[in-house]
Design an enzyme around this catalytic site. Sequence first.
Site, PDB file in Angstrom:
ATOM      1  N   HIS A 238      -4.555 -17.024 -43.386  1.00  0.00           N
ATOM      2  CA  HIS A 238      -5.467 -18.359 -43.839  1.00  0.00           C
ATOM      3  C   HIS A 238      -5.536 -19.170 -42.533  1.00  0.00           C
ATOM      4  O   HIS A 238      -4.729 -19.297 -41.771  1.00  0.00           O
ATOM      5  CB  HIS A 238      -4.478 -18.766 -45.040  1.00  0.00           C
ATOM      6  CG  HIS A 238      -4.518 -18.170 -46.164  1.00  0.00           C
ATOM      7  ND1 HIS A 238      -4.470 -18.880 -47.565  1.00  0.00           N
ATOM      8  CD2 HIS A 238      -5.108 -16.872 -46.531  1.00  0.00           C
ATOM      9  CE1 HIS A 238      -4.307 -17.805 -48.352  1.00  0.00           C
ATOM     10  NE2 HIS A 238      -4.680 -16.596 -47.783  1.00  0.00           N
TER      11      HIS A 238
ATOM     12  N   GLU B  64      -4.913 -22.301 -42.520  1.00  0.00           N
ATOM     13  CA  GLU B  64      -3.685 -23.286 -42.506  1.00  0.00           C
ATOM     14  C   GLU B  64      -2.432 -22.537 -41.529  1.00  0.00           C
ATOM     15  O   GLU B  64      -1.746 -23.030 -40.925  1.00  0.00           O
ATOM     16  CB  GLU B  64      -2.997 -23.487 -43.751  1.00  0.00           C
ATOM     17  CG  GLU B  64      -3.909 -24.561 -44.646  1.00  0.00           C
ATOM     18  CD  GLU B  64      -4.658 -23.712 -45.348  1.00  0.00           C
ATOM     19  OE1 GLU B  64      -4.784 -24.038 -46.741  1.00  0.00           O
ATOM     20  OE2 GLU B  64      -4.895 -22.527 -45.314  1.00  0.00           O
TER      21      GLU B  64
ATOM     22  N   CYS C 162      -3.039 -23.307 -50.804  1.00  0.00           N
ATOM     23  CA  CYS C 162      -2.397 -22.413 -51.753  1.00  0.00           C
ATOM     24  C   CYS C 162      -1.006 -22.633 -51.755  1.00  0.00           C
ATOM     25  O   CYS C 162      -0.381 -23.079 -50.794  1.00  0.00           O
ATOM     26  CB  CYS C 162      -2.796 -20.991 -51.885  1.00  0.00           C
ATOM     27  SG  CYS C 162      -2.370 -20.205 -50.077  1.00  0.00           S
TER      28      CYS C 162
ATOM     29  N   CYS D 259       0.504 -21.193 -48.489  1.00  0.00           N
ATOM     30  CA  CYS D 259       0.328 -22.232 -47.290  1.00  0.00           C
ATOM     31  C   CYS D 259       0.988 -23.533 -47.324  1.00  0.00           C
ATOM     32  O   CYS D 259       1.611 -24.089 -46.404  1.00  0.00           O
ATOM     33  CB  CYS D 259      -1.131 -22.387 -46.852  1.00  0.00           C
ATOM     34  SG  CYS D 259      -2.156 -21.183 -46.627  1.00  0.00           S
TER      35      CYS D 259
END
Length: 148
Positions: free
Chosen positions: A46, A48, A76, A79
């Site tokens: 992801h 992040e 999410c 993260c």
Amino acid sequence: MQAAYQEALKALDEGEVPIGAIVEKKGSIIGRGYNRIEQLGDATAHAEIIAITAAASGLSTWRLDGCTLYVTIEPCIMCLGALLHSRIGAIVYGARDPRLGAIDTHRYREELEGAYGFFPAITEGILARECSQVLSAFFRDLRMKKKP
């Protein structure tokens, strides 16, 4: 937030879900990332996570206190967990994530703050319209490609 949005456009160019993130400390960008799940074949790739990893590498420490993460969509739970572990000081995000958002959409804050003893400062809604529009267009185009 504009730099995070530019990272999201890189993801879009690569056919990834257009989410981008940057980590900033004292006015300088020290980490950048955008979704690379498909490219890397890694569910944890992801924006992040990639930005956190880049920032930690640049600082030569996993502790990102005093840093701010800017991300185009509400993080999410995975993260958010990584952000808490990194001791990030603040999170600024664009659009809420109605399915998977872990900060304001689905509130895990009380439990996590109790477990960690702190929670980053949160600012939401920066460039929300632009961040939301690029995601909506991506998924609309994806659905159109799947139609017979």
